[in-house]
Design a protein around this motif. Structure first.
Motif, PDB file in Angstrom:
ATOM      1  N   SER A  31       0.832  -1.208   0.000  1.00 42.09           N
ATOM      2  CA  SER A  31       0.000   0.000   0.000  1.00 42.09           C
ATOM      3  C   SER A  31       0.866   1.258   0.000  1.00 42.09           C
ATOM      4  O   SER A  31       0.550   2.237  -0.689  1.00 42.09           O
ATOM      5  CB  SER A  31      -0.978  -0.009   1.177  1.00 42.09           C
ATOM      6  N   LEU A  34       2.112   1.707  -3.522  1.00 40.61           N
ATOM      7  CA  LEU A  34       1.055   2.202  -4.412  1.00 40.61           C
ATOM      8  C   LEU A  34       0.885   3.713  -4.269  1.00 40.61           C
ATOM      9  O   LEU A  34       0.643   4.420  -5.253  1.00 40.61           O
ATOM     10  CB  LEU A  34      -0.266   1.479  -4.141  1.00 40.61           C
ATOM     11  N   ASP A  89      -9.382  -3.119  -2.451  1.00 40.80           N
ATOM     12  CA  ASP A  89      -8.195  -2.410  -2.918  1.00 40.80           C
ATOM     13  C   ASP A  89      -7.762  -2.917  -4.295  1.00 40.80           C
ATOM     14  O   ASP A  89      -7.343  -2.133  -5.143  1.00 40.80           O
ATOM     15  CB  ASP A  89      -7.045  -2.530  -1.917  1.00 40.80           C
ATOM     16  N   ARG A  92      -9.936  -1.283  -6.782  1.00 42.96           N
ATOM     17  CA  ARG A  92      -9.520   0.108  -6.999  1.00 42.96           C
ATOM     18  C   ARG A  92      -8.301   0.175  -7.919  1.00 42.96           C
ATOM     19  O   ARG A  92      -8.214   1.058  -8.775  1.00 42.96           O
ATOM     20  CB  ARG A  92      -9.204   0.785  -5.666  1.00 42.96           C
ATOM     21  N   ILE A  93      -7.353  -0.727  -7.719  1.00 44.16           N
ATOM     22  CA  ILE A  93      -6.163  -0.759  -8.571  1.00 44.16           C
ATOM     23  C   ILE A  93      -6.565  -1.028 -10.012  1.00 44.16           C
ATOM     24  O   ILE A  93      -6.106  -0.359 -10.944  1.00 44.16           O
ATOM     25  CB  ILE A  93      -5.153  -1.818  -8.070  1.00 44.16           C
ATOM     26  N   LYS A 116      -5.007   7.666  -4.595  1.00 44.69           N
ATOM     27  CA  LYS A 116      -3.977   7.860  -3.566  1.00 44.69           C
ATOM     28  C   LYS A 116      -4.608   8.065  -2.190  1.00 44.69           C
ATOM     29  O   LYS A 116      -4.159   7.487  -1.198  1.00 44.69           O
ATOM     30  CB  LYS A 116      -3.111   9.059  -3.946  1.00 44.69           C
ATOM     31  N   ASN A 118      -7.554   7.010  -1.185  1.00 46.60           N
ATOM     32  CA  ASN A 118      -8.098   5.717  -0.759  1.00 46.60           C
ATOM     33  C   ASN A 118      -6.998   4.797  -0.251  1.00 46.60           C
ATOM     34  O   ASN A 118      -7.172   4.097   0.747  1.00 46.60           O
ATOM     35  CB  ASN A 118      -8.850   5.044  -1.914  1.00 46.60           C
ATOM     36  N   MET A 119      -5.853   4.803  -0.935  1.00 48.21           N
ATOM     37  CA  MET A 119      -4.759   3.940  -0.512  1.00 48.21           C
ATOM     38  C   MET A 119      -4.152   4.411   0.812  1.00 48.21           C
ATOM     39  O   MET A 119      -3.697   3.600   1.610  1.00 48.21           O
ATOM     40  CB  MET A 119      -3.665   3.868  -1.586  1.00 48.21           C
ATOM     41  N   SER A 122      -6.371   2.949   3.339  1.00 50.25           N
ATOM     42  CA  SER A 122      -6.130   1.508   3.419  1.00 50.25           C
ATOM     43  C   SER A 122      -4.812   1.214   4.114  1.00 50.25           C
ATOM     44  O   SER A 122      -4.718   0.286   4.922  1.00 50.25           O
ATOM     45  CB  SER A 122      -6.123   0.886   2.023  1.00 50.25           C
ATOM     46  N   ARG A 123      -3.780   1.992   3.801  1.00 44.39           N
ATOM     47  CA  ARG A 123      -2.489   1.782   4.450  1.00 44.39           C
ATOM     48  C   ARG A 123      -2.616   1.956   5.961  1.00 44.39           C
ATOM     49  O   ARG A 123      -2.076   1.173   6.734  1.00 44.39           O
ATOM     50  CB  ARG A 123      -1.437   2.742   3.908  1.00 44.39           C
TER      51      ARG A 123
END
Length: 153
Positions: A31, A34, A89, A92-93, A116, A118-119, A122-123
């Motif tokens: 993450s 990304l 995720d 999303r990718i 970014k 969203n990531m 998530s991270r």
């Protein structure tokens, strides 16, 4: 001979605990990479390249994106990216790569920025889960192996 089997069983329990903890750590790494990928893509779009193929080729050679193996084999005609991250995720990718290069630079930058953000959420989720569960998995492996030893001896 009996003790060798017990030792091997103990090692497998301990290895399972460490393996699960390692997988959680990889989610954090992927993450983060990304997010870095988004930063690099935005730089490329803002300053030099508008072609998606060239951007991806440059990303493939980027040493800070070691865990993003899908970049090396990415085909823009048939996008089916799977990583170790959660299903949402991965979706999303896939959405990002299916839509990148289909609009103007400003729209692509907006798409990258949304991805970014969203990531980043998530991270944070992966890091919190790693902090709260990694030691638990390792302890489970160690204490599970001790329990097996006590039962078998």
């Amino acid at each position: 001979m009996k003790y060798l089997g017990i030792i091997l069983l103990n090692l497998s329990w301990i290895a399972a605990g460490f393996s699960k903890s390692y997988k959680l750590k990889r989610k954090c790494s992927i993450s983060s990479e990304l997010i870095e990928m988004c930063n690099l893509m935005a730089i490329e779009l803002e300053f030099s390249v508008n072609e998606t193929g060239k951007i991806i080729k440059r990303l493939c050679n980027e040493p800070t994106l070691l865990h993003l193996d899908f970049l090396k084999d990415l085909s823009l005609e048939d996008i089916a990216i799977k990583t170790e991250l959660d299903k949402e995720d991965n979706e999303r990718i896939n959405f990002l790569f299916k839509n990148i290069g289909k609009t103007d630079s400003a729209s692509m930058l907006s798409l990258i920025e949304a991805f970014k953000q969203n990531m980043q959420m998530s991270r944070k989720k992966y890091e919190d889960y790693y902090k709260s569960h990694s030691r638990l998995y390792i302890a489970f492996g160690i204490f599970g192996s001790l329990a097996v030893t006590l039962v078998l001896i």
